[in-house]
Write an enzyme that holds these catalytic residues in place. Structure first.
Site, short mmCIF file in Angstrom:
data_model
loop_
_atom_site.label_atom_id
_atom_site.label_comp_id
_atom_site.label_asym_id
_atom_site.label_seq_id
_atom_site.Cartn_x
_atom_site.Cartn_y
_atom_site.Cartn_z
N GLU A 178 0.84 -1.21 0.00
CA GLU A 178 0.00 0.00 0.00
C GLU A 178 0.88 1.26 0.00
O GLU A 178 0.76 2.12 0.88
CB GLU A 178 -0.98 0.00 1.19
CG GLU A 178 -1.99 -1.13 1.07
CD GLU A 178 -3.17 -1.04 2.04
OE1 GLU A 178 -3.22 -0.15 2.89
OE2 GLU A 178 -4.07 -1.90 1.91
N GLU A 212 -4.68 -8.60 -0.28
CA GLU A 212 -5.45 -8.40 0.95
C GLU A 212 -6.90 -8.30 0.52
O GLU A 212 -7.25 -7.48 -0.34
CB GLU A 212 -5.04 -7.11 1.68
CG GLU A 212 -3.68 -7.22 2.32
CD GLU A 212 -3.29 -6.01 3.15
OE1 GLU A 212 -4.18 -5.34 3.71
OE2 GLU A 212 -2.09 -5.73 3.21
#
Ligand code: AHR
Length: 513
Positions: free
Chosen positions: A179, A308
């Site tokens: 991220e 994820e």
């Protein structure tokens, strides 16, 4: 209305990578500390500090790949901290999460690279490491790759031998950050493209000369289309160097998607269906990422990883180490995500539910003296037969339920339709396996499954969650209630099988063709 599922054997989609059934284990809450690693705790049987009750449950799932050490934690983690005699390892900050049974934002480093490799070996799973891009440097990342994968004689490989591993760990999957548009450094897509190029350049260089060119590098993408497009466009803004194009630097592009609606155990009908509608966004994210790759890197076989995904309820917060209850509703949403991943077997190279133990939509929960499976675990168990099989185009003709958009949650469409039956199918060694869910909260339905074939022999039909309320969640004492039950399946000839799917249930149907 009749519900029909048609399995087109003449139309194979591609091999379902076993890695689609992977997980994320982060240094967060009681995932690693408490759930996987307990050291010399005598409350549960352990081997090298790893709790065997957790290992045994995960082994039964044939867990194919585990992503570690994060998550956000990865971009502030220095791998050398987690080596050597445990009492000498530095105690550091965990700036992202509280963790362990003491629930502190501190990292003891008791669980490091060697412990993680040990855990993977116990499970027979592939390790997938995320390197530190946000607060690290390429040298640190390449040193980690050398530690894990080089089979020669350097200071770093001597260090590995000193830590008990003469042989390399041969790690294939390397995430270049996590991220990085957010906790991993807040880079713009252009800045991350530059970082990615730099890290990938050195990791590839190491791999080419000192290992066996088997590293697979994962670039961090985003669910917004513009991030992926800007990243891919900027990646190519450099002079040509070496063989091939700059897109050879990446093997996979990753996206993350979490969803929720209502609370973990209390939700209205609207919230029940909204969660299921939101879960379908994983498939849409993959389609958009695939389009971006097609536009900027046509002809490459860069895979899409959803490293994820899962349900993140409002109850899972920083202060409780992202713990929430795990219900039947969550498990149904997982079944529909797995169907969507299977259906995209031609582009999806991996997926990792968040997270393995105790955190978010976990598969296993633990307390001081036992471990038990969640409803979502049961779905993974039912679906494991798809791993490595060839996905077959599957068309579902079903009633839908309309969910009104809040803001622009469904790409500005004012209404979103949730199909009330979801399904996917695969074939392996003359056996077709169909998974399907009746997502209707209250009504059972008869489902006609047609497999293109002159005739089939029914081998097995099982159902999960029949008769259980959608808000029932797993506890130490009720986990057995979520086990599958054998159900009747009628063979009507010509490849047609009819099953009764209870309200809110997931089925696995196995036929010989
Ligand atoms: O899985 C929990 C967190 O969610 C991860 O650390 C981060 O990558 C994501 O935002």
């Amino acid at each position: 209305m009749q519900t029909e599922v048609h399995v087109a054997r003449h139309d194979p989609v591609g091999r379902i990578s076993p890695n689609v059934y992977g997980q994320l284990s982060e240094h967060l809450g009681r995932c690693v500390y408490g759930g996987i690693w307990v050291g010399e705790d005598d409350g549960v049987p352990t081997e090298n500090g790893i709790r065997m009750d957790t290992v045994e449950l995960l082994r039964d799932l044939n867990t194919p790949v585990l992503r570690w050490p994060g998550g956000c934690f990865a971009d502030d983690y220095h791998w050398t901290d987690g080596l050597g005699p445990r009492e000498e390892r530095p105690r550091r900050r965990n700036m992202w999460w509280t963790q362990g049974r003491d629930n502190l934002p501190e990292e003891s480093n008791a669980f490091g690279t060697e412990e993680f490799m040990d855990f993977c070996e116990m499970l027979g799973t592939e390790p997938y490491l995320a390197v530190n891009v946000g607060a690290g440097d390429p040298d640190e990342a390449v040193d980690w790759a050398e530690y894990c994968n080089y089979d020669g004689d350097t200071e770093i490989t001597r260090l590995r031998a000193k830590n008990g591993s003469e042989e390399p760990h041969n790690v294939t999957y390397w995430g270049v950050g996590n991220e990085n548009w957010g906790c991993g450094g807040r880079f713009s897509p252009e800045q991350y493209a530059e970082q990615f190029r730099r890290y990938a350049n050195y990791l590839r260089g190491f791999d080419r000369v000192m290992a066996d060119e088997s590293l697979e590098l994962v670039a961090c993408g985003h669910i917004t289309d513009s991030w992926n497009r800007r990243f891919l466009e900027h990646l190519a803004e450099c002079v040509s160097f070496g063989q091939g194009t700059v897109y050879n630097l990446l093997d996979h592009l990753s996206v993350h998607r979490y969803h929720h609606s209502g609370s973990d155990t209390e939700f209205t009908d609207d919230q029940y269906y909204r969660l299921l509608a939101r879960a379908r966004q994983v498939g849409e994210d993959i389609d958009r990422a695939a389009e971006a790759l097609q536009l900027f890197a046509p002809g490459t076989d860069i895979g899409i990883i959803v490293d994820e995904w899962g349900v993140w309820h409002p109850e899972a917060v920083f202060d409780n180490g992202l713990e929430q209850e795990n219900t039947v509703r969550d498990a149904l949403s997982a079944a529909s995500v797995l169907d969507d991943l299977n259906k995209r077997a031609d582009v999806v190279s991996m997926a990792n539910i968040a997270q393995t133990v105790n955190v978010l939509q976990c598969l296993v929960q633990t307390n001081e003296d036992s471990a038990w499976p969640t409803p979502t675990y049961r779905v993974f168990d039912l679906y494991k037969q798809h791993m490595g099989a060839t996905a077959l185009r599957t068309v579902v003709d079903t009633e839908v339920r309309a969910v009104k958009s809040i803001g622009n949650e469904f790409n500005a469409d004012s209404e979103h339709e949730v199909p009330l039956v979801t399904a996917s199918a695969s074939e392996q060694d003359g056996q077709v396996y169909v998974t399907l869910s009746n997502l209707h909260r209250d009504d059972a339905r008869e489902i006609t499954v047609t497999v293109e074939s002159d005739g089939v022999t029914i081998e097995d039909a099982q159902a999960l969650f029949g008769g259980l309320p959608a808000d029932l969640y797993s506890t130490e004492t009720n986990a057995e209630r979520f086990t599958p039950e054998e159900i009747e399946a009628e063979n009507h000839g010509d490849g047609t099988v009819v099953v009764d799917a209870p309200a809110g249930s997931t089925l696995g149907l196995s036929v010989q063709v």
